[in-house]
Design an enzyme around this catalytic site. Structure first.
Site, PDB file in Angstrom:
ATOM      1  N   ASP A 103       0.868  -1.193   0.000  1.00  4.92           N
ATOM      2  CA  ASP A 103       0.000   0.000   0.000  1.00  4.92           C
ATOM      3  C   ASP A 103       0.896   1.233   0.000  1.00  4.92           C
ATOM      4  O   ASP A 103       1.746   1.378   0.879  1.00  4.92           O
ATOM      5  CB  ASP A 103      -0.901  -0.006   1.245  1.00  4.92           C
ATOM      6  CG  ASP A 103      -1.968  -1.096   1.153  1.00  4.92           C
ATOM      7  OD1 ASP A 103      -2.213  -1.585   0.027  1.00  4.92           O
ATOM      8  OD2 ASP A 103      -2.533  -1.463   2.185  1.00  4.92           O
ATOM      9  N   LYS A 107      -0.514  10.076   0.480  1.00  6.54           N
ATOM     10  CA  LYS A 107      -0.650  11.391   1.133  1.00  6.54           C
ATOM     11  C   LYS A 107       0.450  11.578   2.177  1.00  6.54           C
ATOM     12  O   LYS A 107       0.763  10.650   2.916  1.00  6.54           O
ATOM     13  CB  LYS A 107      -2.017  11.501   1.822  1.00  6.54           C
ATOM     14  CG  LYS A 107      -3.146  11.581   0.845  1.00  6.54           C
ATOM     15  CD  LYS A 107      -4.430  11.974   1.533  1.00  6.54           C
ATOM     16  CE  LYS A 107      -5.551  11.980   0.521  1.00  6.54           C
ATOM     17  NZ  LYS A 107      -6.749  11.294   0.982  1.00  6.54           N
TER      18      LYS A 107
HETATM   19  C1  LIG Z   1      -1.988  -3.449  -2.962  1.00  4.80           C
HETATM   20  S1  LIG Z   1      -2.247  -4.931  -2.123  1.00  4.80           S
HETATM   21  C2  LIG Z   1      -1.137  -6.085  -2.913  1.00  4.80           C
HETATM   22  C3  LIG Z   1      -1.527  -7.527  -2.705  1.00  4.80           C
HETATM   23  C4  LIG Z   1      -0.620  -8.559  -3.401  1.00  4.80           C
HETATM   24  N1  LIG Z   1       0.730  -8.513  -2.905  1.00  4.80           N
HETATM   25  C5  LIG Z   1      -0.641  -8.342  -4.895  1.00  4.80           C
HETATM   26  O1  LIG Z   1       0.393  -7.924  -5.425  1.00  4.80           O
HETATM   27  O2  LIG Z   1      -1.693  -8.609  -5.509  1.00  4.80           O
HETATM   28  C6  LIG Z   1      -1.440  -4.659  -0.573  1.00  4.80           C
HETATM   29  C7  LIG Z   1      -1.767  -5.738   0.441  1.00  4.80           C
HETATM   30  O3  LIG Z   1      -0.978  -5.559   1.603  1.00  4.80           O
HETATM   31  C8  LIG Z   1      -1.794  -5.770   2.742  1.00  4.80           C
HETATM   32  N2  LIG Z   1      -1.130  -5.038   3.830  1.00  4.80           N
HETATM   33  C9  LIG Z   1      -1.014  -3.708   3.978  1.00  4.80           C
HETATM   34  N3  LIG Z   1      -0.283  -3.404   5.051  1.00  4.80           N
HETATM   35  C10 LIG Z   1       0.106  -4.593   5.597  1.00  4.80           C
HETATM   36  C11 LIG Z   1       0.894  -4.953   6.738  1.00  4.80           C
HETATM   37  N4  LIG Z   1       1.422  -4.025   7.523  1.00  4.80           N
HETATM   38  N5  LIG Z   1       1.085  -6.258   6.993  1.00  4.80           N
HETATM   39  C12 LIG Z   1       0.531  -7.203   6.207  1.00  4.80           C
HETATM   40  N6  LIG Z   1      -0.227  -6.919   5.132  1.00  4.80           N
HETATM   41  C13 LIG Z   1      -0.433  -5.641   4.827  1.00  4.80           C
HETATM   42  C14 LIG Z   1      -3.146  -5.260   2.327  1.00  4.80           C
HETATM   43  O4  LIG Z   1      -4.191  -5.793   3.086  1.00  4.80           O
HETATM   44  C15 LIG Z   1      -3.211  -5.717   0.877  1.00  4.80           C
HETATM   45  O5  LIG Z   1      -3.732  -7.030   0.759  1.00  4.80           O
END
Ligand SMILES: C[S@@+](CC[C@H](N)C(=O)[O-])C[C@H]1O[C@@H](n2cnc3c(N)ncnc32)[C@H](O)[C@@H]1O
Length: 311
Positions: A103, A107
């Site tokens: 993610d 911002k």
């Molecule tokens: C943009 S998605 C990408 C998912 C996957 N890696 C892909 O490429 O399709 C980012 C993922 O990271 C997870 N995520 C965000 N922050 C995280 C954290 N601190 N620990 C574990 N997962 C996290 C979110 O829930 C989301 O599923």
């Protein structure tokens, strides 16, 4: 296949406790629907892959996929990547970390939520083996540059910008952004030194309860104000009346660990019990113990007296 920290017989777990064997340990943070994780596990059956993901829906999707495909060398943790790194990965044992499309928190005011910050790189260095690495793939150039800078600032990594490996461009998000015509960025951060500050696992406790004397009140009203706990905050969200007493839905936020748990105030064979319910298998931490103490202080105001304190 799902790792439940409160239920592990050994804490902190060794690689053997999680996987039943030794092998090269790899952590994927934010595995999303798990399609990449499954491919990786099949391509490297000797690897032991630990995945961390904060979205419950994604964990379920990945869990079903791994089960359907009969994959045995993956363990999934529902929660923050840094929690998995700190508590489920023994020091100096991790071969690789994979972060695909984290993610980006574009911002300015949200940037502190980004995963790949100097502090994270420092702590990661305590878990990686010598020469272990982190592979980042993203479509977000600004976050990419930010991550490169943060790693460089730590002084603990050799950073190489490369073409993304083909497999990292077949994740759900990679396919989505490919269709949108975005370009991709990839870097390998290889550990060259280790941060000297130790990063011990969080302490896990067996119980957190108090036995009390007195009459259960007819009603229990708890302040909604946040309760300060070590390294975080907790809130009593709601009180429900049950046959034997009260159930208090409580939200607890500690570093890299967020839990919604039930506290109970009820009659028991040993007297009035106030403490953590086993429901949902919460991890009993110092913060959870503190929230039980806060509940007991509130109960003191309605005339209940502590007989035995197990917090
Ligand atoms: C943009 S998605 C990408 C998912 C996957 N890696 C892909 O490429 O399709 C980012 C993922 O990271 C997870 N995520 C965000 N922050 C995280 C954290 N601190 N620990 C574990 N997962 C996290 C979110 O829930 C989301 O599923």
């Amino acid at each position: 296949m799902l790792v439940r920290p409160a239920l592990l017989p050994v804490w902190p777990p060794r690689v053997m406790d999680l996987f039943g064997r030794e092998g090269p340990l790899v952590l994927e943070v934010g595995f999303g629907d798990g399609r990449f994780t499954a491919e990786l596990a099949k391509a490297h059956p000797e690897w032991l892959i630990l995945g961390a993901e904060v979205s419950a829906a994604s964990v379920l999707r990945a869990y079903r996929r791994l089960k359907r495909e009969g994959i045995g060398n993956v363990r999934l943790y529902h929660g923050q990547g840094p929690f998995a790194l700190r508590n489920l990965v023994p020091p100096g044992s991790l071969r690789r970390v994979i972060v695909n499309f984290p993610d980006p928190w574009p911002k300015k005011r949200h940037q502190r939520k980004r995963l790949l910050q100097e502090g994270f790189f420092r702590r990661l260095s305590t878990r990686l083996v010598e020469g272990g690495d982190l592979l980042l793939t993203t479509d977000h150039e600004e976050y990419f540059r930010f991550a490169l800078e943060e790693a460089k600032r730590s002084g603990l990594y050799r950073v190489e910008v490369k073409e993304p490996p083909e497999a990292h461009l077949r994740t759900k998000y990679a396919l989505k952004w490919k269709e949108a015509g975005r370009i991709f960025f990839h870097a390998v951060f290889t550990k060259v030194a280790e941060d000297p500050t130790p990063w011990p696992p969080i302490r896990r406790y067996e119980v957190a309860h108090v036995l009390l004397r007195g009459e259960l009140p007819k009603e229990l009203t708890l302040a909604k104000a946040p309760v300060a706990i070590p390294g975080g905050v907790a809130v009593f969200l709601e009180v429900a009346r049950g046959e034997e007493g009260f159930y208090v839905l409580t939200h607890v936020e500690e570093e890299d660990l967020t839990q919604d748990l039930l506290l109970e105030v009820r009659r028991s064979a040993h007297g009035l019990y106030a403490g953590v319910s086993r429901f949902g298998s919460p991890l009993i931490t110092e913060g959870v113990k503190e929230v039980v103490r806060a509940l007991v202080r509130e109960l003191g105001r309605v005339g209940l007296e502590v007989v035995q304190d197990h917090t």
